[in-house]
Design a protein around this motif. Structure first.
Motif, PDB file in Angstrom:
ATOM      1  N   CYS A   1       0.841  -1.259   0.033  1.00 42.37           N
ATOM      2  CA  CYS A   1      -0.084   0.104   0.056  1.00 42.37           C
ATOM      3  C   CYS A   1       0.689   1.203   0.053  1.00 42.37           C
TER       4      CYS A   1
ATOM      5  N   CYS B   1      -0.526   4.311   4.274  1.00 38.65           N
ATOM      6  CA  CYS B   1      -1.372   5.437   4.324  1.00 38.65           C
ATOM      7  C   CYS B   1      -0.980   6.390   5.142  1.00 38.65           C
TER       8      CYS B   1
ATOM      9  N   CYS C   1      -6.102   1.455   4.178  1.00 32.23           N
ATOM     10  CA  CYS C   1      -5.765   0.661   3.065  1.00 32.23           C
ATOM     11  C   CYS C   1      -6.600  -0.528   2.566  1.00 32.23           C
TER      12      CYS C   1
ATOM     13  N   CYS D   1      -5.825   3.782  -0.433  1.00 33.09           N
ATOM     14  CA  CYS D   1      -5.888   4.495   0.878  1.00 33.09           C
ATOM     15  C   CYS D   1      -7.366   4.984   0.917  1.00 33.09           C
TER      16      CYS D   1
ATOM     17  N   CYS E   1      -8.660   7.920   3.080  1.00 30.53           N
ATOM     18  CA  CYS E   1      -7.935   9.008   4.173  1.00 30.53           C
ATOM     19  C   CYS E   1      -9.200   9.375   5.145  1.00 30.53           C
TER      20      CYS E   1
ATOM     21  N   SER F   1      -1.188   8.954  -0.333  1.00 33.37           N
ATOM     22  CA  SER F   1      -0.727   8.092   0.850  1.00 33.37           C
ATOM     23  C   SER F   1      -1.321   8.913   1.952  1.00 33.37           C
ATOM     24  N   CYS F   2      -2.275   9.867   2.027  1.00 36.16           N
ATOM     25  CA  CYS F   2      -2.700  10.509   3.068  1.00 36.16           C
ATOM     26  C   CYS F   2      -2.031  11.193   4.086  1.00 36.16           C
TER      27      CYS F   2
END
Length: 100
Positions: A35, A48, A54, A61, A63, A76-77
């Motif tokens: 992820c 994340c 994830c 992801c 978020c 990836s937040c």
């Protein structure tokens, strides 16, 4: 090779299905894909960025977007949502605005 790429558990044996249950942060039929990750508020690299969940099937992801976990954005937040700041404490403070 290593079952489930070493990142999951295979349903095996006479009643098994041969499918992998991936460790959090990995996905795919053989758990070979990771992820999106980033550095979380605790300074460690996490799925994340530690600011979302994830998907074990897609690797995408979702978020967090609330007052408890903060308002995050990005693959990836790792970015505060628009009009929020203080990523080191959770992107939970709003930027000042005109109240009129």
């Amino acid at each position: 090779g290593v079952p489930c790429s070493g990142h999951g558990v295979c349903s095996q044996g006479r009643t098994g299905s041969g499918t992998c249950t991936c460790t959090y942060g990995y996905y795919g039929t053989s758990c070979a894909q990771q992820c999106p990750a980033g550095v979380g508020t605790d300074g460690t690299n996490q799925p994340c960025s530690g600011h979302g969940i994830c998907s074990s099937s897609t690797g995408l992801c979702t978020c967090y977007s609330d007052t408890t976990y903060g308002r995050w954005f990005g693959t990836s937040c790792s970015v505060c949502q628009t009009n929020y700041f203080t990523p080191e404490t959770g992107c939970n403070k709003t930027c000042p605005s005109d109240s009129s």
